[in-house]
Design an enzyme around this catalytic site. Sequence first.
Site, PDB file in Angstrom:
ATOM      1  N   ASP A  71       0.866  -1.186   0.000  1.00 20.85           N
ATOM      2  CA  ASP A  71       0.000   0.000   0.000  1.00 20.85           C
ATOM      3  C   ASP A  71       0.901   1.233   0.000  1.00 20.85           C
ATOM      4  OD1 ASP A  71      -2.239   1.818   0.420  1.00 20.85           O
ATOM      5  OD2 ASP A  71      -3.351   0.094   1.157  1.00 20.85           O
ATOM      6  N   HIS A 109       2.206   1.866  -3.195  1.00 23.80           N
ATOM      7  CA  HIS A 109       1.269   2.794  -3.831  1.00 23.80           C
ATOM      8  C   HIS A 109       1.747   4.233  -3.766  1.00 23.80           C
ATOM      9  CE1 HIS A 109      -2.364  -0.191  -3.426  1.00 23.80           C
ATOM     10  NE2 HIS A 109      -1.312  -0.723  -4.016  1.00 23.80           N
TER      11      HIS A 109
END
Length: 535
Positions: free
Chosen positions: A343, A366
């Site tokens: 993430d 991310h």
Amino acid sequence: MSGISFRSLTFMFLIAFLVWVSSIETCIARRGKHWRQSRYAAAASLSKKKGKSHGYGSGHHNYHNGGSKPKAPPYKTTPSSPKTKPPPAPSPPIPKPKKGVPSTPPPQKGYSHSQQSNVFDVLHFGAKGDGKTDDTKAFQAAWAAACKMESSTVVVPSEFVFLVGPISFSGPYCQANIVFQLDGTIIAPTDSQPWGKAILQWLEFTKLRGITVQGKGIIDGRGSGWWQDAPYEDPYDDERKLIIPLNSTVQERPPMPVRYELSGKMPSIKPTALRFYGSLNVTVTGITIQNSPQCHLKFDNCMVVVVHDITVSSPGDSPNTDGIHLQNSKDVLIHGSSLACGDDCVSIQTGCSNVYIHNVICGPGHGISIGSLGKDNTKACVSNITVRDIVMHNTMNGVRIKTWQGGSGSVQGILFSNIQVSEVQLPIVIDQYYCDKRTCKNETAAVSLSGISYEKIIGTYTVKPVHLACSDSLPCMGVTLSTIKLKPVQERYHLYDPFCWQTFGELTTPTVPPIACLQIGKPSNNRVQSDHDVC
């Protein structure tokens, strides 16, 4: 005749007087000799008594401070004390560590007891460090002892593996400036029993004044057992909607592998590996955090935080495994670290200000994100954030701001500078329509975004170089772009041109590709900031 007799008599008296005086001196001399002998005997007797009560060490002090060793009396007596300085007691041998099992080093020469007593090794409190025995209670006991002393140190020694369940190293009554020296490995349980039903963190430090976690050790969350259920239960990153494969066959959320080390289904609530809450002057350095069930390192309601030279390591497809998560924290410095996760490498949430992030390697993951903010109509406030000198490789996003519709508050004073991107899908993102559910309703209210600068964002992308989607009712203002040089890498995704919606600001240099969609200046219907926006 009488005169002669008087002189003779006087002479005789004089001789007699001299003889008498001579005999007196001889007597005194003999008495002095006996007195000296008695004094030596008394000293020997006293030395013997001291030796019985205090050991040889107490008599040893007589030989210091420039004094010399006293000589033995000049005559033989019954030995009441040693005639020579006793040899020093042999030091106990330092046992050699067994193979793979290091010994705790002895105190260094010159250290007093008080200097060493503030170090608390978990092995001395019963920890086994074999990777199988539950060492949670030993860690609790070591912390309880260290908590009572200012500037104390809890030692987790190297070459040991400690199985530790959920634990809180908590204040607020602990003394200040405690060091948690982590050189060994701490592993999380992989069976469901220790976790209960709603444990939000695994290792937690709360309400402390001066806490440092440092060393070369590892915190291993062994999170694969938690990840397997993620495709069916967890929210997902909404930016996936912008990434469309050429053949439309790539799974949006591929299932995670299940390892056979698991024992029972894990709870649905996934814990953060290492969390700091309500603390002042927090430092984390040197350690590795890997395979967390969810977020790896979290700071909540903390002030004056320094994170440097750490490593975060989890698979790129491990769900919701943020590297570093900041919330309601101020005066934060993060630098010199490598963050690889599933993430956001760094996630900056509401209540954060004065955050400076530099010299960080991010990927997979991310990217570095502000948000998501304003979920469920909440108010969010973020200000004075600098992210610079970052290297990103193979990440979903580069630098991103994401907010929900219906929120309030503001994001302002943001700088993204000198970001090197390589094969990043979406290098520059503002998304005020963020939604991690299947559907989200349209709402008018929004978090206000202003004063956002992007400079020297350079490298390659695989989907879209710029995506700036701002609110219809509250456009983004003061968005500045300079020295943007982004080139496409043709892979398996459709490539898109830069996209802007309700985004106002300026281009201070030409960009590659041209970002013609940015509206120069301010919106014509620019409304005055209201209490809805003020933080």
